[in-house]
Write an enzyme that holds these catalytic residues in place. Structure first.
Site, short mmCIF file in Angstrom:
data_model
loop_
_atom_site.label_atom_id
_atom_site.label_comp_id
_atom_site.label_asym_id
_atom_site.label_seq_id
_atom_site.Cartn_x
_atom_site.Cartn_y
_atom_site.Cartn_z
N GLU A 100 36.13 52.19 38.20
CA GLU A 100 35.82 51.18 39.22
C GLU A 100 35.22 51.77 40.49
O GLU A 100 34.27 51.24 41.04
CB GLU A 100 37.08 50.39 39.59
N HIS A 133 49.58 43.73 37.83
CA HIS A 133 48.48 42.89 37.32
C HIS A 133 48.58 41.44 37.77
O HIS A 133 47.94 40.57 37.20
CB HIS A 133 48.44 42.94 35.79
#
Lengths: 345, 471
Positions: free
Chosen positions: B204, B273
């Site tokens: 990322e 998450h």
């Protein structure tokens, strides 16, 4: 003052041909030009140091003195449309790309005549026209960004190359390795130029990295790399031509580790306790890139008078830049609220 | 002793699927691990394995049956000589394995990032329920509408903008060959090719910086984060490079880029998450932040985000992906960034919400109406720039404010909305504003605790009663 010239955007170009690698020394007139460009950076930075001491430049100010051969040698390898991106030790890169000394100096003093209208400062200047994409303050961030400039070249298939500069200190950041992988994976035309000036702020490379040869950092991805005498503008240019040709041929990224040295501190507030005065003195006396070029020019038939003309010319440009940087007004207070978002078209 | 084999779930948010094929027939004996059936969803295919030995006594669902609900019985198995395979119907005795290659499942992806792919997961029932709402207030009349899922709306938005502008491209993990971890980019590789639909490694920080650099040259990347949780790896590039460079360059170097992906809690994927990042990004001048609820929101706002010359964060929601809403079919349908929408008219209280919580607010409003409280529901659509005018106009009518968000209350969007209402309409408030927010804890995994941590319809009803002095 700078704005008018910056309107151009990157245009599509046909794929540029790779220039033949020149194995010989620079022609005399090009070496003279390199000498001039290095001298301009040196004198500019000396002046910036003075203005800082007078309180006219604030905040951080990272001088490039000692490293001039790196940007000047690399810039000689570029074609129109190629890009340059670097960290916060960036004044030399701006001048090498052809940005005007007065606009850079006025940015250092935070004036409206500066390249960023006084809103960026020493670490943040840009010129689309000259292909200079900053000027980035977060150590290592420009490496991913430069990889993206190269990605755009691939996307547009324009044959252009991006030179991405960073120090050996930044070379320890994780995103640098992420970038190596991406560039190798997508075969991006990017030359990674590690300006190894031996010290990441006050920490020597030996104390910061288990790697002793940063030119091999791309080995896991088969990115070719070489160590270059970054104090010798001709050596830099030769290596640069090899690297840039590799990129233009579509072979992907290339790493150049420039062995160089900064004479001044990391920034103006550097206590300089991490190295000896003798070490600095030795580099200045024996390896100064400008002095080396000057000697070679004279050896190869350049007359003193011609060099004197160059010296005077550079001195004049820097003096004029310093005057402009002090006479240009501070940005209008309304500028506080501009350039936050591009107004929707 | 017989046992029942239940329809397994392929992902935490799967609710139903197609029983594509039986690989065993009635009377066959099976051993643990034998593949007995294949099931499919719109996102993936998987094999159903037997957990126990025995004989298949009855197939309860014919092959080819669509819309088989998760956890409903699909077959019966006789425990055989062991006689102790006595799993009750409450306990799924099948085991799902993902097929490799292009037809894999999102759960596999989630595992790559350390998430547990919860099987037969409990969803938030109130969020899952198809929103039953009164006709939303018309804005501009876009003509004919069609029911599509939020997933389709997002894909259509990208496809339309990519057709219109060859500078637009999509990049991210699994966006191309895999067709998207959540199948948002389904079909885009086929239409636009690998140059414009770019699979990246799991990196990322690196690929976000790369996309920002490409945007500096005038390209218009759409960066998909598999979920916004992973954008934290790259937040330096979003905040320090994408958001600030225009200002630092005195207006020379803009960054026309979209960062999009699912934000907030899905179901049973635990603390790392399940987080709402709205207030993180909305904090930063130089960024725009949108959070669509309906399919129309998703399509209209994503198209606007791609066209916008600035960095725009598009906070999607995984649970909404499969939900259907009426969406204008007009070719040029687009929504303005920075405009909220009154989804439901009311006179007694203003409920301000965004993303999935709009659905929650709408359902709470329905229940409140039964008690004679008429709530007005404002769907923010855009978090930054905040359309405070629409909120203030509503509060001037209702004199009471409740905010609903999934994120934490501290330094949250509700706090910001309430403060701006106080600044603009203090004299119109008849009661202190009330915030409904995610509880101030990392998201727990346990089903009951997760439910407690998230805003519920009951929380909204309570908040409204507090704001209207009915309790």
């Amino acid at each position: 003052m700078v704005k008018g010239a910056e309107a151009g955007t990157t245009k599509r170009r046909g794929r540029a041909k790779a220039p033949p690698a020149d194995s010989s020394a620079l022609p005399q007139e090009r070496l003279l030009q390199a000498y001039r460009d290095m001298l301009l950076i040196r004198r500019f930075e000396e002046k910036a140091g003075q203005l800082y001491g007078m309180g006219l430049i604030g905040g951080f100010c990272h001088l490039y003195i000692g490293q001039e051969a790196v940007v000047v040698g690399m810039q000689m390898c570029l074609q129109p449309g190629d890009q340059v991106i670097t960290s916060y030790r960036d004044h030399g890169h701006m001048l090498a790309t052809g940005m005007e000394a007065r606009g850079v100096m006025a940015e250092l003093t935070g004036r409206e005549g500066g390249y960023s209208k006084g809103k960026g400062g020493s670490m943040h200047m840009f010129s689309r026209e000259k292909g200079f994409f900053g000027g980035h303050g977060i150590v290592g961030a420009q490496v991913s960004l430069g990889t993206g400039l190269a990605f755009a070249n691939m996307y547009r298939d324009n044959g252009n190359v991006c030179l991405t500069y960073y120090g050996e200190g930044a070379a320890n950041q994780g995103q640098v390795y992420e970038s190596y992988n991406l560039a190798a994976l997508f075969k991006l035309p990017v030359v990674y130029i590690i300006e190894n000036n031996r010290y990441g702020m006050g920490t020597s490379m030996e104390r910061a990295s288990a790697s002793k040869d940063r030119s091999k950092d791309g080995a896991p991805w088969n990115i070719p790399g070489e160590q270059v005498d970054g104090m010798d503008v001709e050596a830099v240019r030769l290596a640069g031509e090899r690297a840039v040709a590799h990129c233009r041929e579509g072979k992907g990224p290339y790493i150049l580790e420039m062995l160089t040295y900064r004479y001044r501190g990391h920034s103006m507030s550097d206590p300089a306790k991490y190295r000896t005065r003798e070490e600095v003195q030795k580099m200045r006396e024996q390896h100064d890139p400008i002095e080396t070029a000057r000697k070679r020019l004279l050896e190869r038939g350049q007359d003193e008078a011609g060099l004197k003309t160059v010296d005077d010319d550079v001195k004049r440009i820097v003096a004029e830049a310093a005057d402009f940087a002090q006479s240009s007004p501070e940005p209008d207070e309304s500028e506080l609220w501009t350039d936050i978002l591009v107004e929707a078209r | 002793m017989g046992a029942t084999i239940l329809m397994p779930a392929l992902s935490p948010t799967m609710t139903e699927g197609k029983l594509a094929r039986w690989l065993k027939k009635e009377g066959d004996s099976v051993a643990a691990g034998d593949v007995i059936a294949e099931i499919e969803t719109d996102k993936a295919t998987m094999e159903v394995e037997a957990v126990d030995e025995g004989t298949l006594t009855k197939l309860l669902v014919a092959e080819g049956t669509e819309n088989v609900a998760v956890n409903s019985p699909i077959a019966e198995i006789d425990g055989g000589d062991g006689g102790n395979a006595s799993a009750g119907p409450q306990q799924p005795v099948s085991n799902a394995t993902m097929q490799g290659g292009e037809t894999g499942a999102i759960a596999e992806q989630a595992e790559d990032h350390g998430a547990v792919a919860a099987r037969g997961a409990q969803e938030r029932p109130e969020a899952k329920a198809e929103p039953k709402m009164p006709a939303a207030e018309p804005e501009k009349d876009w003509g004919e509408t069609k029911s599509i899922t939020v997933r389709e709306a997002l894909r259509d938005a990208m496809a339309a903008e990519m057709r219109a502008d060859d500078k637009v491209f999509l990049m991210g993990e699994e966006v191309a060959q895999y067709q998207g971890a959540y199948k948002i980019s389904q079909g885009l590789l086929d239409e636009f090719g690998p140059k414009r639909v770019v699979d990246t490694p799991i990196t990322e920080h690196g690929f976000t910086g790369m996309a920002v650099g490409a945007a500096f040259t005038g390209l218009k990347p759409i960066v998909e984060f598999m979920t916004f949780n992973f954008s934290m790896q790259a937040i330096d590039q979003i905040v320090n490079s994408a958001a600030k460079t225009l200002y630092m360059s005195g207006g020379q170097l803009g960054c026309p880029i979209v960062f999009r992906g699912p934000n907030g809690a899905a179901a049973r994927v635990a603390a790392q998450h399940s987080q709402d990042y709205a207030s993180w990004f909305a904090h930063v001048p130089g960024l725009k932040v949108v959070a669509p609820w309906s399919a129309a929101d998703a399509k209209g706002l994503l198209r606007a985000a791609i066209r916008d010359p600035n960095p725009v964060i598009v906070l999607e929601n995984e649970i909404l992906y499969g939900q259907s809403f009426e969406c204008p079919t007009a070719e040029d349908f687009i929504l303005p960034i920075g405009k909220a929408k009154v989804e439901r008219q009311g006179k007694d209280v203003t409920i301000v919400a965004y993303s999935i919580e709009v659905g929650l607010a709408m359902q709470a409003a329905e229940k409140l109406a039964e008690e004679g409280i008429e709530a007005e529901v404002v769907n923010l659509r855009t978090i930054r720039p905040l359309d405070i005018d629409t909120v203030v106009a509503s509060v001037k009518k209702t004199n009471r404010l409740v905010t609903v968000e999934e994120g934490w209350a501290f330094s949250g969007i509700g706090g910001e909305v309430a403060m701006q209402v106080i600044e603009h309409a203090f004299d119109h408030l008849d009661a202190p504003p009330v915030r409904v927010a995610g509880k101030d804890v990392p998201m727990p995994y346990a089903a009951n605790l997760e439910k407690l941590a998230l805003p519920t319809i009951a929380d909204v009803i309570d908040a409204v009663k507090q704001a209207t002095y009915r309790k």
